[in-house]
Enzyme design. Structure first.
Site, PDB file in Angstrom:
ATOM      1  N   HIS A 187      12.556 -16.957  -3.007  1.00  0.00           N
ATOM      2  CA  HIS A 187      12.884 -17.549  -1.700  1.00  0.00           C
ATOM      3  C   HIS A 187      11.676 -18.311  -1.144  1.00  0.00           C
ATOM      4  O   HIS A 187      11.798 -19.489  -0.756  1.00  0.00           O
ATOM      5  CB  HIS A 187      13.312 -16.444  -0.734  1.00  0.00           C
ATOM      6  CG  HIS A 187      13.735 -16.948   0.606  1.00  0.00           C
ATOM      7  ND1 HIS A 187      15.057 -17.141   0.955  1.00  0.00           N
ATOM      8  CD2 HIS A 187      13.017 -17.304   1.709  1.00  0.00           C
ATOM      9  CE1 HIS A 187      15.130 -17.601   2.191  1.00  0.00           C
ATOM     10  NE2 HIS A 187      13.898 -17.702   2.676  1.00  0.00           N
ATOM     11  N   GLU A 188      10.529 -17.656  -1.107  1.00  0.00           N
ATOM     12  CA  GLU A 188       9.339 -18.310  -0.569  1.00  0.00           C
ATOM     13  C   GLU A 188       8.840 -19.412  -1.494  1.00  0.00           C
ATOM     14  O   GLU A 188       8.310 -20.433  -1.027  1.00  0.00           O
ATOM     15  CB  GLU A 188       8.234 -17.277  -0.335  1.00  0.00           C
ATOM     16  CG  GLU A 188       8.613 -16.154   0.615  1.00  0.00           C
ATOM     17  CD  GLU A 188       9.089 -16.659   1.962  1.00  0.00           C
ATOM     18  OE1 GLU A 188       8.642 -17.754   2.387  1.00  0.00           O
ATOM     19  OE2 GLU A 188       9.907 -15.973   2.604  1.00  0.00           O
ATOM     20  N   HIS A 237      10.799 -22.548  -0.613  1.00  0.00           N
ATOM     21  CA  HIS A 237      10.271 -23.196   0.593  1.00  0.00           C
ATOM     22  C   HIS A 237       9.018 -24.002   0.279  1.00  0.00           C
ATOM     23  O   HIS A 237       8.882 -25.173   0.663  1.00  0.00           O
ATOM     24  CB  HIS A 237       9.932 -22.147   1.657  1.00  0.00           C
ATOM     25  CG  HIS A 237      11.127 -21.603   2.382  1.00  0.00           C
ATOM     26  ND1 HIS A 237      12.062 -22.408   2.992  1.00  0.00           N
ATOM     27  CD2 HIS A 237      11.529 -20.327   2.611  1.00  0.00           C
ATOM     28  CE1 HIS A 237      12.993 -21.660   3.561  1.00  0.00           C
ATOM     29  NE2 HIS A 237      12.695 -20.394   3.345  1.00  0.00           N
ATOM     30  N   ASP A 248      16.307 -19.203   8.752  1.00  0.00           N
ATOM     31  CA  ASP A 248      16.245 -20.604   8.308  1.00  0.00           C
ATOM     32  C   ASP A 248      17.500 -21.360   8.720  1.00  0.00           C
ATOM     33  O   ASP A 248      17.429 -22.514   9.170  1.00  0.00           O
ATOM     34  CB  ASP A 248      16.072 -20.663   6.785  1.00  0.00           C
ATOM     35  CG  ASP A 248      14.803 -19.959   6.329  1.00  0.00           C
ATOM     36  OD1 ASP A 248      13.813 -19.992   7.084  1.00  0.00           O
ATOM     37  OD2 ASP A 248      14.808 -19.387   5.225  1.00  0.00           O
TER      38      ASP A 248
END
Length: 376
Positions: free
Chosen positions: A132-133, A136, A208
């Site tokens: 997930h990170e 980003h 988000d």
């Protein structure tokens, strides 16, 4: 109040919400002067840092100009907290002076919150958070014009299981449509990475999605950035301070216009989602490298992400415990042998991240003085 002739009383008031004050308080004759106190600029931040570091033992390498440029958007209280956290970190590491490394650690704590290492995450949750990170960070790196990535971590901080922190280069006072569209794509990088790699959707992207939807709505209804509606404002954005404010919002458009607004908001959101999906699909190798490095190291800086995207190997990691043990060993040896300098196998440390200390060589004995020739 206008009924007395005494003018010796000066009334000073402060508020964070001048937009909700009663107009009777703001009419001429009440408060004659209004002073706006915004967040300080780079020169103001340097002076504030100079005030708060006056009593702190700073190392020679500490440059307040660099610290001021690296803290855009910080308030005076944030800067005071930054100096306090840096001093605490230096004391925890057994240092006599506060250096730039301590300020960097303190900046991460102020920006992202305190680490919560007490939370035990399963391997599956760590993997999900890492991808997930990584999504980003990779989307932010691939799109030009976005704010630089400062740090990415999968260590829980605050209420988040992981964070991707961006730090603008300069103080930003105005936002273009291009910048906002880039930010929308970055918001969806985490959700798209989960979908592409893990083939699942989690609740980790809730914040988000909320931020992206709110930004898209403002682009359509408040900022006039929609090609379909043009420079028009829809809806009263004045926030009510009374109970039941959600039922008191004024609606100044028809139901047909509301449906068109919803469709335009969805178009902005879908465009950002598809853009993030296209970027991550084309750079899947970099996504895997960043996620694997996060699982191994837990935190990555923007420079380390650049190295991974270029296919290079990251330098060996120096653990905080190793630095603390090295500092304690240096202090013990200095107390025993005098001024002893730590010697490492490399500029950072050996392959295991451990520093090796060598004892200082004994001082040579003074040479015997040769007697005069007459005494021989």
């Amino acid at each position: 109040d206008g009924f007395e002739s005494n003018e010796g009383v000066i009334l000073i008031a402060a508020t964070n919400r001048p937009d909700v004050l009663d107009p009777a308080l703001l009419r001429p004759g009440r408060f004659d002067r209004q002073v706006v106190v915004p967040t300080p600029d780079v020169r103001g931040r340097k002076r504030i840092l100079g005030v708060h570091t006056r009593k702190s033992p700073l190392a020679e390498e500490v440059d307040l100009d660099v610290l001021a440029r690296g803290t855009p958007g910080f308030s005076g209280a944030d800067l005071e907290n930054l100096v306090n956290e840096a001093a605490l970190h230096a004391a925890k590491m057994g240092k006599d002076h506060v250096n730039m490394t301590d300020f960097e650690e303190a900046k991460d704590k102020v920006l992202m919150g305190k680490e919560r290492r007490s939370i035990i995450l399963s391997d599956e949750e760590k993997k999900t958070t890492a991808y997930h990170e990584a999504g980003h960070a990779l989307v932010a790196k691939l799109i030009p014009g976005t704010d630089p990535v400062h740090k990415v971590t999968i260590i829980p901080r605050g209420m988040a299981l992981g964070l991707t922190q961006q730090l603008p280069v300069d103080d930003r006072h105005n936002y273009s449509r291009t910048y906002l569209e880039n930010t929308l794509a970055m918001f969806f990088g985490g959700r798209v990475a989960e979908e592409l790699v893990l083939n699942q959707l989690t609740t980790g992207a809730s914040n988000d999605i909320q931020r992206a939807t709110k930004m898209a709505r403002n682009m359509v209804c408040q900022w006039g950035m929609s090609d379909k509606f043009g420079p028009m404002s829809y809806g009263d954005d004045g926030q009510q301070v009374f109970l039941g404010r959600d039922f008191m919002q004024h609606k100044d458009y028809s139901d047909d216009t509301a449906r068109l607004i919803d469709a335009e908001i969805r178009r902005f959101v879908d465009d950002g989602y598809q853009r993030a999906k296209k970027l991550l699909t084309e750079n899947m190798d970099s996504l895997h490298k960043i996620a694997e490095a996060l699982l191994e190291r837990e935190s990555l800086s923007g420079t380390e992400i650049d190295l991974l995207m270029q296919g290079e190997t990251l330098p060996p990691q120096v653990e905080e415990g190793s630095v603390r043990r090295a500092a304690k060993a240096y202090e013990d040896m200095s107390r025993k042998f005098g001024d002893t300098h730590p010697v490492a196998d490399s500029a950072v440390g050996d392959a295991t991240g451990e520093f090796k200390l060598e004892e200082a060589p004994p001082e040579p004995k003074p040479l015997a003085k040769k007697p005069p020739r007459d005494e021989e």
